[in-house]
Design an enzyme around this catalytic site. Sequence first.
Site, PDB file in Angstrom:
ATOM      1  N   SER A  13       0.847  -1.209   0.000  1.00 29.54           N
ATOM      2  CA  SER A  13       0.000   0.000   0.000  1.00 29.54           C
ATOM      3  C   SER A  13       0.875   1.249   0.000  1.00 29.54           C
ATOM      4  CB  SER A  13      -0.931  -0.015   1.207  1.00 29.54           C
ATOM      5  OG  SER A  13      -0.166  -0.070   2.377  1.00 29.54           O
ATOM      6  N   LEU A  15       1.541   3.431  -2.322  1.00 25.26           N
ATOM      7  CA  LEU A  15       2.433   3.584  -3.482  1.00 25.26           C
ATOM      8  C   LEU A  15       2.190   4.905  -4.209  1.00 25.26           C
ATOM      9  CD1 LEU A  15       2.483   0.082  -5.178  1.00 25.26           C
ATOM     10  CD2 LEU A  15       4.275   1.201  -3.858  1.00 25.26           C
ATOM     11  N   GLY A  18      -3.271   7.488  -5.531  1.00 25.96           N
ATOM     12  CA  GLY A  18      -4.021   8.742  -5.604  1.00 25.96           C
ATOM     13  C   GLY A  18      -3.320   9.739  -6.513  1.00 25.96           C
ATOM     14  N   ASP A  71      -6.939  11.369  -0.467  1.00 26.89           N
ATOM     15  CA  ASP A  71      -6.744  11.338  -1.925  1.00 26.89           C
ATOM     16  C   ASP A  71      -7.671  12.326  -2.627  1.00 26.89           C
ATOM     17  OD1 ASP A  71      -4.614   9.536  -2.431  1.00 26.89           O
ATOM     18  OD2 ASP A  71      -5.910   7.886  -1.824  1.00 26.89           O
ATOM     19  N   GLU A 150     -10.657  -7.788   2.017  1.00 31.72           N
ATOM     20  CA  GLU A 150     -11.741  -6.798   2.044  1.00 31.72           C
ATOM     21  C   GLU A 150     -11.964  -6.107   0.689  1.00 31.72           C
ATOM     22  OE1 GLU A 150     -10.473  -4.376   5.259  1.00 31.72           O
ATOM     23  OE2 GLU A 150      -8.858  -3.428   4.120  1.00 31.72           O
ATOM     24  N   THR A 188      11.163  -7.667 -10.384  1.00 32.61           N
ATOM     25  CA  THR A 188       9.843  -7.567 -11.029  1.00 32.61           C
ATOM     26  C   THR A 188       8.873  -8.657 -10.556  1.00 32.61           C
ATOM     27  OG1 THR A 188      10.500  -8.975 -12.870  1.00 32.61           O
ATOM     28  CG2 THR A 188      10.873  -6.605 -13.127  1.00 32.61           C
ATOM     29  N   CYS A 381      -7.856  26.614  12.651  1.00 32.13           N
ATOM     30  CA  CYS A 381      -8.790  25.826  13.464  1.00 32.13           C
ATOM     31  C   CYS A 381      -8.300  25.697  14.912  1.00 32.13           C
ATOM     32  CB  CYS A 381      -9.038  24.475  12.807  1.00 32.13           C
ATOM     33  SG  CYS A 381     -10.675  23.838  13.192  1.00 32.13           S
ATOM     34  N   HIS A 507     -10.781  26.005   7.023  1.00 35.64           N
ATOM     35  CA  HIS A 507      -9.603  25.329   6.452  1.00 35.64           C
ATOM     36  C   HIS A 507      -9.353  25.792   5.021  1.00 35.64           C
ATOM     37  CE1 HIS A 507      -8.932  22.474   9.750  1.00 35.64           C
ATOM     38  NE2 HIS A 507     -10.230  22.636   9.942  1.00 35.64           N
ATOM     39  N   GLU A 509      -6.767  25.689   3.261  1.00 33.16           N
ATOM     40  CA  GLU A 509      -5.879  24.796   2.505  1.00 33.16           C
ATOM     41  C   GLU A 509      -6.652  23.801   1.641  1.00 33.16           C
ATOM     42  OE1 GLU A 509      -5.912  25.152   5.743  1.00 33.16           O
ATOM     43  OE2 GLU A 509      -6.537  23.264   6.667  1.00 33.16           O
TER      44      GLU A 509
HETATM   45  N1  GLN Z   1     -10.617  20.474  18.265  1.00 30.60           N
HETATM   46  C1  GLN Z   1     -11.087  21.740  17.756  1.00 30.60           C
HETATM   47  C2  GLN Z   1     -12.588  21.741  17.548  1.00 30.60           C
HETATM   48  O1  GLN Z   1     -13.196  20.705  17.441  1.00 30.60           O
HETATM   49  C3  GLN Z   1     -10.376  22.102  16.483  1.00 30.60           C
HETATM   50  C4  GLN Z   1     -10.684  21.168  15.348  1.00 30.60           C
HETATM   51  C5  GLN Z   1      -9.692  21.263  14.203  1.00 30.60           C
HETATM   52  O2  GLN Z   1      -8.583  21.761  14.362  1.00 30.60           O
HETATM   53  N2  GLN Z   1     -10.061  20.738  13.038  1.00 30.60           N
HETATM   54  O3  GLN Z   1     -13.170  22.781  17.470  1.00 30.60           O
END
Ligand code: GLN
Length: 536
Positions: A13, A15, A18, A71, A150, A188, A381, A507, A509
């Site tokens: 796994s 590898l 994704g 992924d 599985e 191989t 967060c 978030h 990102e």
């Molecule tokens: N633990 C915090 C919350 O639940 C922050 C969660 C996070 O960083 N994704 O609010």
Amino acid sequence: MVKYVFVTGGVCSSLGKGLVAASLGCILEHHKKKICLIKVDPYINVDPGTMSPYQHGEVYVTDDGAETDLDLGTYSRFTSSMLSRANSITTGQVYNEVIRAEREGQYLGRTVQVVPHITNKIKRKIYECAENAGADIAIIELGGTVGDIESLPFLEAVRQIMYERPREDSLSLHLVLLPVLSNNEKKTKPAQHSVRDLRAAGIYPDALVCRSPSQLLLEERKKLSLFTSIREDSVISAHDCEDIYEIPLILHEQKLDHIVLRRLGLPTKIVALQDWKNIVEVTKNAEDSLDILFVGKYIEQSDTYMSVDQALQHGGISNKVRVNLRKVNAEEINEDTDLSELFSGVSGVIVPGGFGIRGALELIYPIEYARLNNIPFFSICLGMQMMVIEFSRNVLGLKDAQSSEFHPETNNPVISLLEEQDTAQELGGTMRLGSSKIHLLKDSVIGRAYGISEIFERHRHRYEVTQRYVDQLAGNGLRLSAKDSINEFIEAVEWKDHPWGVGVQFHPELKSKPLDPHPLYVSFIKHALQFYYENK
Ligand code: GLN
């Protein structure tokens, strides 16, 4: 009519299935094909949301609030495939739906079995997702390794899809590892066995993508072709490279796009991947390299912060600078840590998310150091929540300021449970999840970074800044620069007397792409670069 590409993996796994699936999607988009990427995970969890980051790595959240495999983040960075709950299929979901239908009596007295009921459900979910997306080509990545017990129902579903459709409607691409022995020889045999296992499941691979440290040699390609009955030009080298954004280029160079299109009965043409070449070139040719201190809770596990890592790289690409992440485990920091040593040569600090008290309060030390020393600082967060706790303790003088996540009985819960969470009974899928509309304060760092006043960003949390502390925080130098458009939750905070100190509850990102870097990460790296020049 949608065409289907199934990506399986063998030998072991992790590898990079994704990355290969996403890179193939990326190249095919250059052929103007509408791509739909689907991840199938054979585990029994309904989704990875309840799994430990050490077990699973990052949980990628979609706009519609699904907690999915990391992924999907890779798919999002490499392609413009729309991703939602439907693009992530797990054994847990499939069984859940089948068992629910059985309880409702939908099977009309029949015995409910893995074949055909589970396999039919898998097929239906794949077909529905691909067709609803209006895709030309759906790329389905099967998690796990061929030979796993599985995976069997999923392989059977794939076999049936390939069998019941015209031959040129589907294709199987198998990814294998070629281990290297001490004499540098690539072996191989495990790959040959893995192809045999796939065949035993009734799937005859059309292309073999070979992971190994170095480029596949001609004789190795010939040998693999002969023993797997896969055409020589369809045995592809996916050798190690420095930058993951080179992978589409490596596959394109070996004409994987033409192999796939031809096999699917679609016209081929020569396309250039100039945009991706540019990205790789920028990183390679950058004159400077920025050290960013990355303090988090799950640092030992390399893919826990996959999207944050990548978004920082995107910020680097956009500012034409290499970004070097200096990762530090928060638990290793305490009141005796020499912070000036920890920060030496550092041009910016990032504190990402996390759950639970272990390694959380330790984050206060680097946060305070960045605040007092005007070092560009970005927190996400849990990182933002710790930024509020640090400020409450050290500026407001509330020495016992806490999050009720760690100390439910605290006198000063500056971070507390979202009201909507009070009634949540189960752990899985009950956080505040997915995208919502956020209002930005125009005259703020974040407002200037986005250049607009309304944004949509995704969430994954249960706690928030407590409303009754909001005036006190704002009155003492913490700008509350973004709020949820409906509930007025605090979505972003910034240090007023600081060049770039921003924390966000959401978030960003998750939406950053190398070709479309997120404005907050771009702005953070831009200010880190400025700090680097000023302190060079
Ligand atoms: N633990 C915090 C919350 O639940 C922050 C969660 C996070 O960083 N994704 O609010």
